[in-house]
Write a protein that holds these residues in place. Structure first.
Motif, PDB file in Angstrom:
ATOM      1  N   THR A  54      -6.262  -1.102  12.369  1.00  0.00           N
ATOM      2  CA  THR A  54      -5.946   0.117  13.660  1.00  0.00           C
ATOM      3  C   THR A  54      -5.434   0.755  14.680  1.00  0.00           C
ATOM      4  O   THR A  54      -4.950   1.336  15.120  1.00  0.00           O
ATOM      5  N   ASN A  58      -2.116   2.279  15.709  1.00  0.00           N
ATOM      6  CA  ASN A  58      -1.173   3.264  16.891  1.00  0.00           C
ATOM      7  C   ASN A  58      -0.604   2.125  17.954  1.00  0.00           C
ATOM      8  O   ASN A  58       0.259   3.433  18.107  1.00  0.00           O
ATOM      9  N   GLN A 477     -15.119   1.901  11.279  1.00  0.00           N
ATOM     10  CA  GLN A 477     -13.469   1.451  11.063  1.00  0.00           C
ATOM     11  C   GLN A 477     -12.728   0.876  10.060  1.00  0.00           C
ATOM     12  O   GLN A 477     -11.593   1.611  10.061  1.00  0.00           O
ATOM     13  N   LYS A 480     -11.830   4.223   8.911  1.00  0.00           N
ATOM     14  CA  LYS A 480     -10.912   5.009   9.851  1.00  0.00           C
ATOM     15  C   LYS A 480      -9.194   4.236   9.484  1.00  0.00           C
ATOM     16  O   LYS A 480      -8.723   4.894   8.738  1.00  0.00           O
ATOM     17  N   PHE A 481      -9.502   2.685   9.001  1.00  0.00           N
ATOM     18  CA  PHE A 481      -8.143   1.615   8.555  1.00  0.00           C
ATOM     19  C   PHE A 481      -7.853   2.594   7.598  1.00  0.00           C
ATOM     20  O   PHE A 481      -6.471   2.848   7.314  1.00  0.00           O
ATOM     21  N   TYR A 484      -6.097   5.634   7.049  1.00  0.00           N
ATOM     22  CA  TYR A 484      -5.381   5.583   8.101  1.00  0.00           C
ATOM     23  C   TYR A 484      -3.779   7.121   8.287  1.00  0.00           C
ATOM     24  O   TYR A 484      -4.568   8.407   9.194  1.00  0.00           O
TER      25      TYR A 484
END
Length: 548
Positions: A54, A58, A477, A480-481, A484
């Motif tokens: 992630t 970003n 996380q 979230k990845f 994404y």
């Protein structure tokens, strides 16, 4: 006659290029072990890997590549930035994070060969690199998206060019060594111990030089003066080139050095949290940690399924025996030479020194010891010892003219290769404990969310512990990845905030609630509030869909 000539030419070719052929074969084996089924093994995606992903995404989106990423106790930026490059080339996949590790893991085999050949012999180099190529320990970390895999890579190449510089006395080799040592500063906290090895090694080379100069000038007192130091020692004998080494290291590492000066709390990071110096009885903690760390190679290894086949020694027992033989031979060589010549051989002392110093990241901590990840820097030294042990046994058997010795050697090497393959790809990879250790349930949640109608709302109850990142525990996380590019309408709630949501009756028809860990209390509350709601069991997780 034609066949005879062809066979004769083939034999000449193989004899001339056999070492190059051997190392090419070894590298191909290493590539196979590190890339085969990398999209499937290991399963899941551990949160520490996910946050590297992630942060890389970003960095790509915002064009904000950093030397140090502060989340998750802080991480040096090189690996994350390389993952960003891999995303740009191969796309945003779980396996893309891991091929960065596989790439550097494979290059480490070549580096170990070059280093060992430079300080010992080609045969020891071939033995060492082969044993490393098929080692479960190194293969495993070469297939996980952890930045620690860069440590053995930087060790072997940095010290290869340093020894090459010592032997060639060419400034360009000191320059290259300085660049690699400097870049290593951006890799992983454990690599900082390498600079201790560097200083000791230069000190040993100076003592060796001083011993030789003293011997030459024993009958010429008064020759060693300031003029000698400047014109002979520094200029003529090339010790000014050491300045190149250190200046380049400082310049290459300067951006991170400046960052740490501005943010000193990040220099130590998590190491301060797990240090033995935080324990009440420091000496007892140190003794226990040292014993467990030294015993990990042959007796009881890392119990974490993510790092090892839980509890098994880090080395397959024949390799473990070779490691012990090699270590004993090196120690004996050092003391024997010192007794006779009063010199601590730099190449042999480098092995002992490097091995023990790179164990310090584990020895100086109390959590999770023995710890295969923190001791990853010892890997090059362990396998050079093992190569020395195998070379010693091979030579002893050769002296007694053992029949079919080379055939026996090939059978032995194939045997340990097959065992290590079976251990990693068949036994370890299929264990449920491994899937759990790599958070397979969180990956499943992420893929489920990607396939759903994101016009609805999805409430993820973060009922797991972990370091907070953006006020959410680290396990988030992984999801979230995976999500994404599809993160809209995914709402993360701590359990206490979820209770407030229920009391305010804010859930709408079709909304879904997914706890990170299945919790019967959460589902009871939901069923009580929404009796028409539907609880659906999925693979390693459950979903509650709101209906009135």
């Amino acid at each position: 006659m034609i066949r005879k000539n062809i066979w004769s030419k083939l034999r000449i070719f193989l004899s001339k290029y056999k070492d190059k052929i051997f190392i090419i074969v070894i590298i191909l084996i290493a590539i196979f072990f590190r890339f085969y089924k990398i999209s499937q093994i290991p399963p899941g995606l551990y949160p520490d890997e996910a946050i590297n992903g992630t942060d890389a995404l970003n960095a790509l989106e915002n064009n904000n590549f950093q030397v140090f990423y502060q989340n998750n106790n802080g991480r040096e930026g090189l690996f994350i930035n390389l993952v960003a490059v891999a995303f740009k080339i191969f796309g945003e996949h779980v396996w893309t994070i891991r091929i960065v590790s596989a790439f550097f893991g494979g290059l480490t085999i070549l580096g170990l060969y070059l280093l060992t050949k430079e300080i010992f012999t080609k045969k020891i180099a071939l033995f060492s690199s082969f044993l490393l190529a098929i080692s479960f320990w190194h293969v495993n970390f070469s297939r996980i998206g952890f930045r620690a895999i860069l440590v053995p890579f930087f060790i072997v190449f940095a010290f290869y060019y340093l020894f090459l510089a010592f032997n060639s006395r060419r400034a360009k080799h000191y320059l290259i060594a300085g660049i690699i040592f400097g870049l290593g500063f951006y890799s992983y906290i454990a690599l900082r111990f390498v600079y201790i090895i560097l200083l000791f090694l230069i000190g040993l080379k100076f003592l060796e030089y001083w011993h030789n100069i003293s011997f030459k000038n024993a009958k010429k007192p008064g020759k060693i003066n300031f003029n000698w130091w400047w014109n002979i020692f520094y200029k003529k004998d090339g010790w000014w080139k050491i300045d190149i080494l250190f200046i380049v290291i400082i310049l290459v590492a300067l951006p991170l050095e400046i960052y740490f000066i501005k943010n000193p709390q990040d220099f130590f990071g998590r190491s301060a949290q797990v240090s033995i110096f935080s324990q009440k009885n420091i000496f007892l903690a140190l003794a226990k940690s040292t014993a467990l760390t030294l015993g990990m190679f042959n007796f009881y290894g890392d119990a974490n399924w993510r790092h090892n086949y839980s509890g098994l020694p880090q080395l397959f027992w024949p390799i473990g025996i070779l490691f012990l033989i090699g270590a004993i031979l090196v120690i004996h060589k050092i003391f024997l030479n010192y007794k006779q010549n009063k010199i601590l051989l730099p190449n042999y002392s480098f092995l002992i020194l490097g091995f023990f110093i790179m164990l310090l990241p584990s020895i100086l901590t109390y959590e999770g010891v023995p710890h295969a990840l923190r001791t990853i820097g010892s890997i090059p030294f362990v396998f050079i010892f093992s190569g020395i042990g195998l070379d010693f046994i091979y030579k002893k058997l050769k002296i007694i003219n053992l029949k079919y010795l080379n055939l026996m050697l090939i059978i032995f090497l194939i045997f340990i290769m097959v065992v290590e393959y079976n251990k990693y790809f068949i036994k370890w990879a299929k264990r449920d404990e491994v899937a759990n250790a790599f958070s397979q349930n969180l990956v499943n949640i992420g893929y489920y969310l990607n396939t759903e109608n994101l016009n609805l709302k999805y409430y993820i109850i973060t009922n797991m512990n972990g370091v907070l990142v953006d006020n959410l525990p680290m396990p988030v996380q992984t999801i979230k990845f995976i999500t994404y590019r599809n993160s809209r309408n995914i709402i993360y709630l701590r359990p206490e905030n979820f209770d407030n949501l229920l009391s305010k009756n804010q859930l709408m028809v079709g909304d879904q609630v997914i706890p990170l860990i299945e919790d019967s209390n959460i589902f009871k509350k939901l069923k009580s509030k929404y009796p028409q709601g539907n609880l659906i069991k999925k693979d390693k997780f459950s979903v509650f869909i709101i209906y009135y």
